[in-house]
Design a protein around this motif. Structure first.
Motif, PDB file in Angstrom:
ATOM      1  N   TRP A 319       0.828  -1.423  -0.169  1.00 13.55           N
ATOM      2  CA  TRP A 319      -0.152  -0.182   0.116  1.00 13.55           C
ATOM      3  C   TRP A 319       0.924   1.106  -0.118  1.00 13.55           C
ATOM      4  CZ3 TRP A 319      -4.445  -1.270   4.106  1.00 13.55           C
ATOM      5  CH2 TRP A 319      -4.958  -2.084   3.985  1.00 13.55           C
ATOM      6  N   TRP A 320       2.512   1.012   0.680  1.00 12.41           N
ATOM      7  CA  TRP A 320       2.491   2.539   0.970  1.00 12.41           C
ATOM      8  C   TRP A 320       3.252   2.266  -0.347  1.00 12.41           C
ATOM      9  CZ3 TRP A 320      -0.416   3.211   4.613  1.00 12.41           C
ATOM     10  CH2 TRP A 320      -0.359   2.781   5.004  1.00 12.41           C
ATOM     11  N   SER A 321       3.664   1.980  -0.936  1.00  9.69           N
ATOM     12  CA  SER A 321       4.206   2.010  -2.498  1.00  9.69           C
ATOM     13  C   SER A 321       3.365   2.373  -3.066  1.00  9.69           C
ATOM     14  CB  SER A 321       4.284   0.163  -2.735  1.00  9.69           C
ATOM     15  OG  SER A 321       3.790  -0.179  -3.627  1.00  9.69           O
ATOM     16  N   ILE A 322       1.992   1.918  -3.244  1.00  7.58           N
ATOM     17  CA  ILE A 322       1.191   2.412  -3.835  1.00  7.58           C
ATOM     18  C   ILE A 322       0.874   4.637  -3.498  1.00  7.58           C
ATOM     19  CG2 ILE A 322      -1.085   2.745  -4.862  1.00  7.58           C
ATOM     20  CD1 ILE A 322      -1.074  -0.614  -4.143  1.00  7.58           C
ATOM     21  N   VAL A 323       1.661   4.287  -2.090  1.00  2.56           N
ATOM     22  CA  VAL A 323       1.070   6.125  -2.079  1.00  2.56           C
ATOM     23  C   VAL A 323       2.630   6.115  -2.472  1.00  2.56           C
ATOM     24  CG1 VAL A 323       1.160   7.781   0.387  1.00  2.56           C
ATOM     25  CG2 VAL A 323      -0.445   5.413   0.242  1.00  2.56           C
ATOM     26  N   GLU A 324       2.881   6.913  -2.441  1.00  2.00           N
ATOM     27  CA  GLU A 324       4.854   6.641  -3.135  1.00  2.00           C
ATOM     28  C   GLU A 324       4.184   7.185  -4.835  1.00  2.00           C
ATOM     29  OE1 GLU A 324       9.195   6.128  -1.712  1.00  2.00           O
ATOM     30  OE2 GLU A 324       8.447   5.214  -3.998  1.00  2.00           O
ATOM     31  N   LYS A 325       4.257   5.807  -5.173  1.00  6.97           N
ATOM     32  CA  LYS A 325       4.085   5.755  -6.672  1.00  6.97           C
ATOM     33  C   LYS A 325       3.075   6.985  -7.754  1.00  6.97           C
ATOM     34  CE  LYS A 325       3.545   3.122 -11.242  1.00  6.97           C
ATOM     35  NZ  LYS A 325       3.265   2.210 -11.615  1.00  6.97           N
ATOM     36  N   TYR A 352       9.266   4.313   2.402  1.00  7.31           N
ATOM     37  CA  TYR A 352       8.666   4.461   0.996  1.00  7.31           C
ATOM     38  C   TYR A 352       8.480   5.765   1.925  1.00  7.31           C
ATOM     39  CZ  TYR A 352       7.986   0.183  -1.005  1.00  7.31           C
ATOM     40  OH  TYR A 352       8.245  -1.380  -0.978  1.00  7.31           O
ATOM     41  N   LYS A 353       8.180   7.207   0.411  1.00  3.45           N
ATOM     42  CA  LYS A 353       8.043   8.724  -0.071  1.00  3.45           C
ATOM     43  C   LYS A 353       6.843   8.457   0.732  1.00  3.45           C
ATOM     44  CE  LYS A 353       9.519  12.034  -1.878  1.00  3.45           C
ATOM     45  NZ  LYS A 353      10.332  11.982  -3.139  1.00  3.45           N
ATOM     46  N   LEU A 354       6.050   8.432   2.498  1.00 10.04           N
ATOM     47  CA  LEU A 354       4.677   9.011   2.391  1.00 10.04           C
ATOM     48  C   LEU A 354       4.049  10.432   2.178  1.00 10.04           C
ATOM     49  CD1 LEU A 354       4.142   6.389   4.651  1.00 10.04           C
ATOM     50  CD2 LEU A 354       3.986   5.573   2.132  1.00 10.04           C
TER      51      LEU A 354
END
Ligand code: ATP
Ligand code: MG
Length: 631
Positions: A319-325, A352-354
């Motif tokens: 989920w956090w990778s989706i937030v970043e992307k 990840y960058k959130l």
């Protein structure tokens, strides 16, 4: 900046003026004549005389300014696919779907049942129905054929839209055999079945009834299907409640009130701006998916992300990778999902960058303090609880930070949301409890605000009798949840009115005991139920999922942990609340929407028949409980 208290007061005291103002957030074909017709309580007719269209407001309206902006991104970690649709593309796909439905005979007022996995075509189908005034009824994909059959009978759809299969944790779940069986079982037979072929399982097609979406779509590539302007009170959809407490109820929602309520919520609750990106991890089969995967974010001109897959696959960072992307700004999930993540390596959260994320909203069940604190400090953004029901369609209690920034209080979903005349009622006398910190039934004085259920589908009587007649001497909507309100207007939900246990004359909310047990460092999740006891009337039994099951194989280790948990309850709540037993299980029996099935737990613990289990996720969890209590 206006103060929330004044804003809220206006929504109640000057109801029509308030909602007339909010109604300007959407497009009307004909403006409403009456803001709220409440001449036949408890039936409210919002924005009567107005005509509008949900699909127009969600899609067409944005074409002028944001045709090339992504409207919908469908991500599946089950099939490893990712597909983005701009508003222009979404507009085209929805029209193709609408044309196909029309070709299959669907007209305004007809029902279309969707039995779909989390794929873009499910969104097209919902929006296509709204476009032509058909009433959709989404049934959570993967429901067994019996549950599906009863919903087909209730909704009597002309067409069913489905797909060859869903997928969960990499395991393909073929839908077509379940659907065929359900139609076989149902007294009502749909005229046509529209199948989306994902190439996962294939599907046996019945000539004359079953149609292939890709083939029909190809015949309607240039379809232009104008929006059908429908009355504000025209039903947009029906949807069943989760069935946590009994037979699911078919909630019927209107069109105009729903669009206005969602538009207002996107502004005042979510502070959403067009162009923002919304990731809601629910499923379109639930109310949260209807309001905050599909309609709400699109009405607000946002990009909405649909996600098919687990929160921990390929790993707990997905989920956090989706937030970043996708630079997600708004995220909506459920406490149950956060607790799943809490059992994983926290390092995934710092990978990840959130920085795009503004807040995380959680709903569906009580948000316990340890879970709220854990995710809050991991993400570094506000965690905003919100309390509502399938029936209401949008939050009853939360923080309306879009009106005035408000501090969250741990354990509280916040204050009464504008439009909801929330009262705490003494169950026995029906009297309103006005002093702070008194415990009562959370009730809503009619009319319910726009967006809430109009009635129970084809069962006005059930609507009135179920919701409006439970409190002696008055016509008031009961949520069937207990709550208290503090001196500053923050509410605390103490559990469902049937989740109260009575130990030797002491009435205890199971929620309080659960909160306490959940604060033990080795407890990931817990459910407490009251079971009949010859001596004390009832005793509490706890079923806990340990965070770390390693080391608990030995009975002595389990006993030690059980002792620790009991001591904790003794110290915090007193010995009367101490559970008679704390059983350790690998999973709790839950509905497919992630709610603990306490009534089933209780029934099994009392060796009774657990009743309707059609909405249960994993039968193995209940089997484990059965084995433990009969041990
Ligand atoms: P059924 O009505 O069929 O038994 P259900 O009540 O579980 O099922 P939903 O409409 O999905 O069906 O759930 C609404 C209920 O979930 C609320 O009445 C409340 O009990 C619980 N709930 C939802 N959000 C919260 C929250 N933020 N805090 C505490 N409880 C919540
Ligand atoms: Mg309910």
């Amino acid at each position: 900046m206006s103060s929330y208290a004044a804003f809220y007061r206006q929504s109640i005291d000057e109801r029509d003026a308030f909602w007339a103002e909010q109604a300007r957030r959407i497009d009307w074909h004909t403006p409403p004549q009456t803001i709220c017709d409440y001449s036949n309580p408890p039936f409210a007719r919002w924005f009567a005389g107005g005509t509008t269209n949900l699909c127009h407001n969600a899609v067409d309206r944005h074409l002028a300014a944001r045709a090339q902006q992504n409207a919908l991104v469908a991500i599946s970690t089950e099939t490893d696919t990712e597909r983005a649709y701009t508003y222009a593309e979404l507009h085209a796909e929805v029209q193709r779907m609408a044309a196909v439905l029309q070709a299959l005979g669907v007209r305004q007022g007809d029902r279309v049942l969707l039995y779909m996995p989390m794929i873009a075509e499910a969104a097209f189908a919902m929006l296509a129905c709204a476009r032509i005034g058909a009433i959709h009824s989404v049934v959570f994909g993967g429901f067994a054929s019996g549950s599906l059959a009863s919903r087909i009978e209730d909704a009597e759809p002309l067409v069913v839209v489905s797909a060859d299969a869903g997928s969960r944790g990499g395991k393909v779940v073929p839908y077509k055999p379940l659907l065929d069986e359900a139609i076989e079982l149902s007294r009502h037979k749909p005229a046509a079945v529209l199948m989306v072929d994902r190439g996962l399982a294939g599907a046996a097609m019945r000539a004359g009834r079953d149609h292939d979406w890709a083939a029909l779509r190809a015949q309607h590539l240039d379809a232009q299907v104008p929006c059908t302007w429908v009355d504000a009170t025209h039903p947009s959809y029906t949807l069943y409640t989760s069935g946590t407490t009994g037979r699911p109820k078919g909630v019927q929602r209107d069109t105009g009130g729903y669009a206005v309520a969602l538009a207002a919520s996107m502004r005042h609750i979510f502070q959403a701006d067009p162009g923002d990106t919304y990731l809601c991890t629910s499923d379109i089969g639930w109310v949260v998916g209807h309001s905050y995967i599909i309609y709400g974010p699109l009405i607000a001109g946002m990009t909405t992300i649909m996600y098919e897959g687990l929160p921990i696959r390929p790993d707990a960072g997905i989920w956090w990778s989706i937030v970043e992307k996708y630079r997600v700004t708004h995220m909506f999930s459920a406490p149950t999902a956060v607790r799943v993540l809490k059992k994983q390596d926290p390092a995934y959260l710092s990978k990840y960058k959130l920085s795009s994320l503004k807040a995380l909203w959680l709903a569906g069940e009580p948000l316990d303090e340890p879970t709220a604190q854990w995710i809050g400090s991991a993400l570094g953004v506000p965690i905003i609880d919100n309390y509502w029901q399938t029936e209401t369609g949008w939050p009853i209690l939360t923080l309306c930070n879009g009106v005035e920034p408000q501090a969250a209080r741990l354990g509280s979903p916040g204050k009464a949301v504008f439009g909801y005349n929330v009262k705490l009622i003494d169950e026995a006398t029906g009297a309103e409890l006005t002093a702070p910190n008194q415990k009562g039934v959370v009730a809503i004085e009619g009319p319910l605000p726009p967006g809430c259920l109009q009635t129970v589908w084809r069962d006005d009587e059930r609507f009135v009798n179920t919701y409006w007649k439970s409190i002696p001497g008055r016509l008031i909507y009961s949520t069937f949840d207990w709550g208290i309100r503090d001196a500053d207007g923050y509410y605390f939900i103490l559990g469902r009115t049937d989740d109260v246990i009575n130990v030797a004359g002491h009435r205890l909310g199971t929620r309080e005991i659960e909160e306490c047990i959940a604060s033990h460092p080795n407890v990931a999740e817990v459910a407490v139920v009251g079971v009949a006891d010859a001596l004390k009337g009832q005793v509490a039994l706890a079923f806990a999922v340990p965070k770390n099951a390693a080391g608990l194989e030995a009975p002595e280790a389990r006993l030690r942990l059980e002792g620790e948990v009991m001591k904790l309850v003794d110290a915090r709540l007193g010995a009367v609340a101490r559970p008679a037993r704390v059983h350790f299980v690998s999973a709790l029996p839950k509905t497919r929407s992630g709610k603990v099935l306490r009534r089933a737990l209780q029934a099994v613990a009392e060796r009774r028949d657990p009743g309707d289990l059609t909405t249960m996720e994993d039968p193995a969890a209940l089997a484990q409980v059965k084995a433990l209590v009969t041990e």
